[in-house]
Write an enzyme that holds these catalytic residues in place. Sequence first.
Site, PDB file in Angstrom:
ATOM      1  CG  HIS A 172      -4.608  -3.636   2.856  1.00 49.92           C
ATOM      2  ND1 HIS A 172      -3.793  -3.275   2.919  1.00 49.92           N
ATOM      3  CD2 HIS A 172      -4.828  -2.408   2.281  1.00 49.92           C
ATOM      4  CE1 HIS A 172      -3.451  -2.047   3.899  1.00 49.92           C
ATOM      5  NE2 HIS A 172      -4.227  -1.895   2.675  1.00 49.92           N
ATOM      6  CD  GLU A 194      -2.492  -6.058   4.948  1.00 48.84           C
ATOM      7  OE1 GLU A 194      -3.046  -4.734   5.379  1.00 48.84           O
ATOM      8  OE2 GLU A 194      -1.532  -7.156   4.463  1.00 48.84           O
ATOM      9  CB  CYS A 222      -0.824  -0.356   1.324  1.00 43.38           C
ATOM     10  SG  CYS A 222      -2.346   0.747   1.163  1.00 43.38           S
TER      11      CYS A 222
END
Length: 368
Positions: free
Chosen positions: A343, A345, A253
């Site tokens: 993202h 994650e 990001c």
Amino acid sequence: MTKAILVLEDGRTFHGTSYGAVGETFGEAVFTTGMTGYQETLTDPSFHKQVVVQTAPQIGNTGVNAEDDESDRIWVSGYVVRDPARRPSNWRSTGDLGDRLAAEGIVGISGVDTRALTRHLRERGAMRVGISSLDLDGAALRQRVLAQPQMLGADLSAQVTTGSPYVVQAEGEHRYTVAALDLGIKRNVSRRLAARGVTTHVFPASSSIEDLLAVSPDAVFFSPGPGDPATADGPVALAREVMRRQVPLFGICFGSQILGRALGFGTYKLGYGHRGINQPVLDKTTGKVEVTSHNHGFAVDAPIGQRVDTEFGGVEVSHVCLNDDVVEGLRGLEVPAFTVQYHPEAAAGPHDADYLFDRFVELVEKKG
């Protein structure tokens, strides 16, 4: 119930009821389309200085708990929902969302037509906004909104970074050491690395190359974070030093935007950004399409479908958003570095892109 008002910088006004703390707040109005994961959204440092509009009509059903926070506090400047749940019903819940917002001083508004507000932001773009449950004079509130700083040109990573270095230990056998620059890191990044045997040393955003190299890292990670990447000259210079030393580098990001600048590309502000957990992205390396979690208002300006020669060798765009062809990742062809704008994650969100942490570990193994 206390009345509240929301006023955008262009004068569009919405009336509703106070949700969370009673008071007044300002920020950039943005919307997120996720139907779940509001707790992770609220505690994501990347939302610093933003007033988040939830497009899902009912928010708060699952309450809040101590396990799902992505940082140690709520970072949003304000919160806008249509229909707050009267009571949480999830078995993991330990509290009510409205009470949590009030406890942390987060000013919000409910009873708003969030669909109309979202359509307005899609047509006019993200803009400054104010919410007040103290002064219901719309004209006066708009003047205070117009006095607020814009997100374009905002340097915010120093406001969300850790005050001192800390370590997240690997789970099970230790395999590698990563030095992570905290520009607004989320807890789940370190968890995903730990699950792969990686010990992560997290450093403040102002750290030098000497600080990072002092822990003898096998790789370096640049985290997500808030603000305009055009202001982050320090991290950009640091990324260049990392690449000069041929240390494997991964950025997510804001970290992707930093690496893009370090490679010589520009960045620009999107009209209303990508925020949600259902964004389709093409991985040009594998040809697969992933459903991904996004939270970014800026993007890298790089040509798609061609090699670009830089000071650090060839670079290509590795991932592209299928909604609007925005660059969603970069890959070095000679230097061991890659990034994604979204993202992997995925807290909260789908786990289609979790493999990217495996790709990071593979990059370290090849370098070794």
